[in-house]
Design a protein around this motif. Structure first.
Motif, PDB file in Angstrom:
ATOM      1  N   GLU A  10       3.238  -9.747  48.401  1.00 45.35           N
ATOM      2  CA  GLU A  10       2.864  -8.341  48.495  1.00 45.35           C
ATOM      3  C   GLU A  10       3.714  -7.479  47.572  1.00 45.35           C
ATOM      4  O   GLU A  10       3.231  -6.501  46.996  1.00 45.35           O
ATOM      5  CB  GLU A  10       3.009  -7.875  49.949  1.00 45.35           C
ATOM      6  CG  GLU A  10       2.722  -6.402  50.179  1.00 45.35           C
ATOM      7  CD  GLU A  10       1.262  -6.050  50.035  1.00 45.35           C
ATOM      8  OE1 GLU A  10       0.969  -4.866  49.776  1.00 45.35           O
ATOM      9  OE2 GLU A  10       0.418  -6.953  50.172  1.00 45.35           O
ATOM     10  N   ASN A  11       4.993  -7.853  47.394  1.00 49.66           N
ATOM     11  CA  ASN A  11       5.884  -7.043  46.571  1.00 49.66           C
ATOM     12  C   ASN A  11       5.510  -7.072  45.097  1.00 49.66           C
ATOM     13  O   ASN A  11       5.972  -6.239  44.321  1.00 49.66           O
ATOM     14  CB  ASN A  11       7.331  -7.521  46.748  1.00 49.66           C
ATOM     15  CG  ASN A  11       7.876  -7.225  48.136  1.00 49.66           C
ATOM     16  OD1 ASN A  11       7.405  -6.302  48.790  1.00 49.66           O
ATOM     17  ND2 ASN A  11       8.840  -8.007  48.578  1.00 49.66           N
ATOM     18  N   ASN A  12       4.711  -8.048  44.678  1.00 46.83           N
ATOM     19  CA  ASN A  12       4.311  -8.149  43.282  1.00 46.83           C
ATOM     20  C   ASN A  12       3.070  -7.322  42.963  1.00 46.83           C
ATOM     21  O   ASN A  12       2.657  -7.253  41.806  1.00 46.83           O
ATOM     22  CB  ASN A  12       4.069  -9.611  42.905  1.00 46.83           C
ATOM     23  CG  ASN A  12       5.365 -10.415  42.895  1.00 46.83           C
ATOM     24  OD1 ASN A  12       6.423  -9.882  42.603  1.00 46.83           O
ATOM     25  ND2 ASN A  12       5.277 -11.686  43.224  1.00 46.83           N
ATOM     26  N   TYR A  13       2.466  -6.733  43.969  1.00 43.60           N
ATOM     27  CA  TYR A  13       1.330  -5.843  43.737  1.00 43.60           C
ATOM     28  C   TYR A  13       1.834  -4.527  43.140  1.00 43.60           C
ATOM     29  O   TYR A  13       2.902  -4.033  43.497  1.00 43.60           O
ATOM     30  CB  TYR A  13       0.592  -5.554  45.044  1.00 43.60           C
ATOM     31  CG  TYR A  13      -0.428  -6.598  45.429  1.00 43.60           C
ATOM     32  CD1 TYR A  13      -1.777  -6.393  45.192  1.00 43.60           C
ATOM     33  CD2 TYR A  13      -0.037  -7.782  46.034  1.00 43.60           C
ATOM     34  CE1 TYR A  13      -2.723  -7.342  45.553  1.00 43.60           C
ATOM     35  CE2 TYR A  13      -0.971  -8.745  46.395  1.00 43.60           C
ATOM     36  CZ  TYR A  13      -2.312  -8.511  46.148  1.00 43.60           C
ATOM     37  OH  TYR A  13      -3.239  -9.461  46.503  1.00 43.60           O
ATOM     38  N   LYS A  14       1.050  -3.987  42.227  1.00 48.03           N
ATOM     39  CA  LYS A  14       1.364  -2.691  41.627  1.00 48.03           C
ATOM     40  C   LYS A  14       0.349  -1.667  42.116  1.00 48.03           C
ATOM     41  O   LYS A  14      -0.821  -1.997  42.307  1.00 48.03           O
ATOM     42  CB  LYS A  14       1.313  -2.794  40.099  1.00 48.03           C
ATOM     43  CG  LYS A  14       2.383  -3.699  39.511  1.00 48.03           C
ATOM     44  CD  LYS A  14       2.103  -4.031  38.055  1.00 48.03           C
ATOM     45  CE  LYS A  14       1.019  -5.089  37.938  1.00 48.03           C
ATOM     46  NZ  LYS A  14       0.838  -5.557  36.535  1.00 48.03           N
ATOM     47  N   SER A  15       0.779  -0.443  42.301  1.00 51.80           N
ATOM     48  CA  SER A  15      -0.104   0.615  42.796  1.00 51.80           C
ATOM     49  C   SER A  15      -0.573   1.504  41.653  1.00 51.80           C
ATOM     50  O   SER A  15       0.225   1.912  40.804  1.00 51.80           O
ATOM     51  CB  SER A  15       0.623   1.474  43.839  1.00 51.80           C
ATOM     52  OG  SER A  15       0.915   0.712  44.989  1.00 51.80           O
ATOM     53  N   TYR A  16      -1.867   1.784  41.650  1.00 45.67           N
ATOM     54  CA  TYR A  16      -2.460   2.671  40.654  1.00 45.67           C
ATOM     55  C   TYR A  16      -3.368   3.674  41.354  1.00 45.67           C
ATOM     56  O   TYR A  16      -3.871   3.418  42.448  1.00 45.67           O
ATOM     57  CB  TYR A  16      -3.280   1.880  39.629  1.00 45.67           C
ATOM     58  CG  TYR A  16      -2.457   1.030  38.690  1.00 45.67           C
ATOM     59  CD1 TYR A  16      -1.835   1.591  37.582  1.00 45.67           C
ATOM     60  CD2 TYR A  16      -2.311  -0.335  38.913  1.00 45.67           C
ATOM     61  CE1 TYR A  16      -1.085   0.815  36.715  1.00 45.67           C
ATOM     62  CE2 TYR A  16      -1.564  -1.120  38.050  1.00 45.67           C
ATOM     63  CZ  TYR A  16      -0.954  -0.537  36.951  1.00 45.67           C
ATOM     64  OH  TYR A  16      -0.205  -1.313  36.097  1.00 45.67           O
ATOM     65  N   LYS A  17      -3.595   4.794  40.689  1.00 40.41           N
ATOM     66  CA  LYS A  17      -4.506   5.808  41.192  1.00 40.41           C
ATOM     67  C   LYS A  17      -5.910   5.561  40.634  1.00 40.41           C
ATOM     68  O   LYS A  17      -6.071   5.206  39.462  1.00 40.41           O
ATOM     69  CB  LYS A  17      -4.043   7.208  40.789  1.00 40.41           C
ATOM     70  CG  LYS A  17      -2.713   7.624  41.385  1.00 40.41           C
ATOM     71  CD  LYS A  17      -2.815   7.846  42.887  1.00 40.41           C
ATOM     72  CE  LYS A  17      -1.500   8.385  43.439  1.00 40.41           C
ATOM     73  NZ  LYS A  17      -1.568   8.608  44.906  1.00 40.41           N
ATOM     74  N   LEU A  18      -6.901   5.759  41.478  1.00 42.78           N
ATOM     75  CA  LEU A  18      -8.279   5.646  41.027  1.00 42.78           C
ATOM     76  C   LEU A  18      -8.643   6.884  40.213  1.00 42.78           C
ATOM     77  O   LEU A  18      -8.573   8.008  40.706  1.00 42.78           O
ATOM     78  CB  LEU A  18      -9.221   5.512  42.226  1.00 42.78           C
ATOM     79  CG  LEU A  18     -10.721   5.446  41.895  1.00 42.78           C
ATOM     80  CD1 LEU A  18     -11.038   4.218  41.065  1.00 42.78           C
ATOM     81  CD2 LEU A  18     -11.553   5.458  43.173  1.00 42.78           C
ATOM     82  N   LYS A  19      -9.027   6.668  38.975  1.00 48.23           N
ATOM     83  CA  LYS A  19      -9.412   7.771  38.098  1.00 48.23           C
ATOM     84  C   LYS A  19     -10.882   8.133  38.261  1.00 48.23           C
ATOM     85  O   LYS A  19     -11.256   9.305  38.267  1.00 48.23           O
ATOM     86  CB  LYS A  19      -9.134   7.399  36.642  1.00 48.23           C
ATOM     87  CG  LYS A  19      -9.461   8.493  35.644  1.00 48.23           C
ATOM     88  CD  LYS A  19      -9.074   8.085  34.228  1.00 48.23           C
ATOM     89  CE  LYS A  19      -9.369   9.202  33.239  1.00 48.23           C
ATOM     90  NZ  LYS A  19      -8.955   8.816  31.857  1.00 48.23           N
ATOM     91  N   LYS A  20     -11.717   7.093  38.411  1.00 49.96           N
ATOM     92  CA  LYS A  20     -13.153   7.355  38.497  1.00 49.96           C
ATOM     93  C   LYS A  20     -13.856   6.177  39.155  1.00 49.96           C
ATOM     94  O   LYS A  20     -13.495   5.022  38.931  1.00 49.96           O
ATOM     95  CB  LYS A  20     -13.732   7.569  37.092  1.00 49.96           C
ATOM     96  CG  LYS A  20     -15.200   7.968  37.057  1.00 49.96           C
ATOM     97  CD  LYS A  20     -15.744   7.953  35.627  1.00 49.96           C
ATOM     98  CE  LYS A  20     -15.023   8.912  34.727  1.00 49.96           C
ATOM     99  NZ  LYS A  20     -15.643   8.941  33.362  1.00 49.96           N
TER     100      LYS A  20
END
Length: 246
Positions: free
Chosen positions: A2-12
């Motif tokens: 789980e710690n290797n997951y990166k978080s991103y924001k949904l743009k579209k």
């Protein structure tokens, strides 16, 4: 993991066709065409993340094209702008690009997902590309391919557009021996039919498989190949057609 997951924001989030969606995330990733990511936008349920091929990769955004099927993909479809998505990747073995002059890309249904990024890389290397895109009904997501390929041939299982039939049947009427390499992605039965029509050694296939972890630990996506047992997530999803038992 789980710690290797990166978080991103949904743009579209875009609806491309009935049940087909495109997610564009804000951020920079460095991946090869044909590689995939594990996506999740939930905590505990569903237990498993969703494996999705990288559709496109730009300077400050990257995208995924997928078909809504189960609980996880429905959650992805329900997301709104600026919602958080966790991704693990890039994972797997992508497409190999050789010193070719002319190649073909062959897709079935949402199997066209990894080909936009591949088409861009082929264009950079001045490799001519013909794209054979098969759909169940009407076509979708083809506009971005037009400046990247020489020709687009469309097939529709229901005869709504282009050739009436599947994409492998369409290929039977073409001079496929002119292509130095054939890149393919789609439902596995379609890929197996394709390998019986073309020279498997001049073909690369991106296989579908149920995946739990995405990096080879769970042994849930093992397949038998001509060179022994392999894991789709680790040794694939792209394989040489000559190694596949069709």
């Amino acid at each position: 993991m789980e710690n290797n997951y990166k978080s991103y924001k949904l743009k579209k989030r875009e609806k491309m066709a009935r049940g087909i969606y495109k997610l564009t995330l804000e951020g920079r990733e460095n991946a090869r065409p044909g590689q995939f990511y594990m996506l999740r936008a939930w905590q505990d349920y569903p237990l498993l993340s969703r494996p999705l091929s990288l559709h496109d990769c730009k300077e400050e955004e990257f995208s995924f094209l997928y078909q809504e099927r189960g609980k996880g993909s429905k959650i992805l479809t329900s997301l709104k702008e600026n919602d958080e998505i966790k991704v693990l990747g890039p994972l797997g073995h992508g497409f190999e690009i050789g010193n070719y002059k002319k190649v073909a890309m062959v897709s079935g249904a949402v199997g066209l997902a990894p080909f936009l990024y591949l088409a861009k890389e082929l264009k950079k290397r001045k490799i001519k590309v013909d794209f054979y895109a098969g759909f169940q009904e009407e076509s979708y997501a083809l506009e971005d391919f037009k400046p990247l390929v020489e020709k687009i041939y469309i097939s529709s299982d229901k005869g709504l557009e282009g050739f009436h039939g599947n994409v492998v049947e369409l290929l039977k009427s073409k001079k496929i021996e002119d292509y130095e390499q054939i890149y393919s992605c789609g439902p596995n039965p379609m890929l197996y039919s394709l390998l019986k029509l073309v020279d498997p050694k001049k073909t690369q296939v991106s296989l579908e498989a149920h995946m739990a972890c995405g990096f080879g630990a769970c042994l849930g996506c093992n397949i038998e190949t001509r060179s022994g047992e392999k894991r789709v997530c680790q040794h694939g999803p792209v394989f040489s057609g000559g190694d596949i038992i069709a």
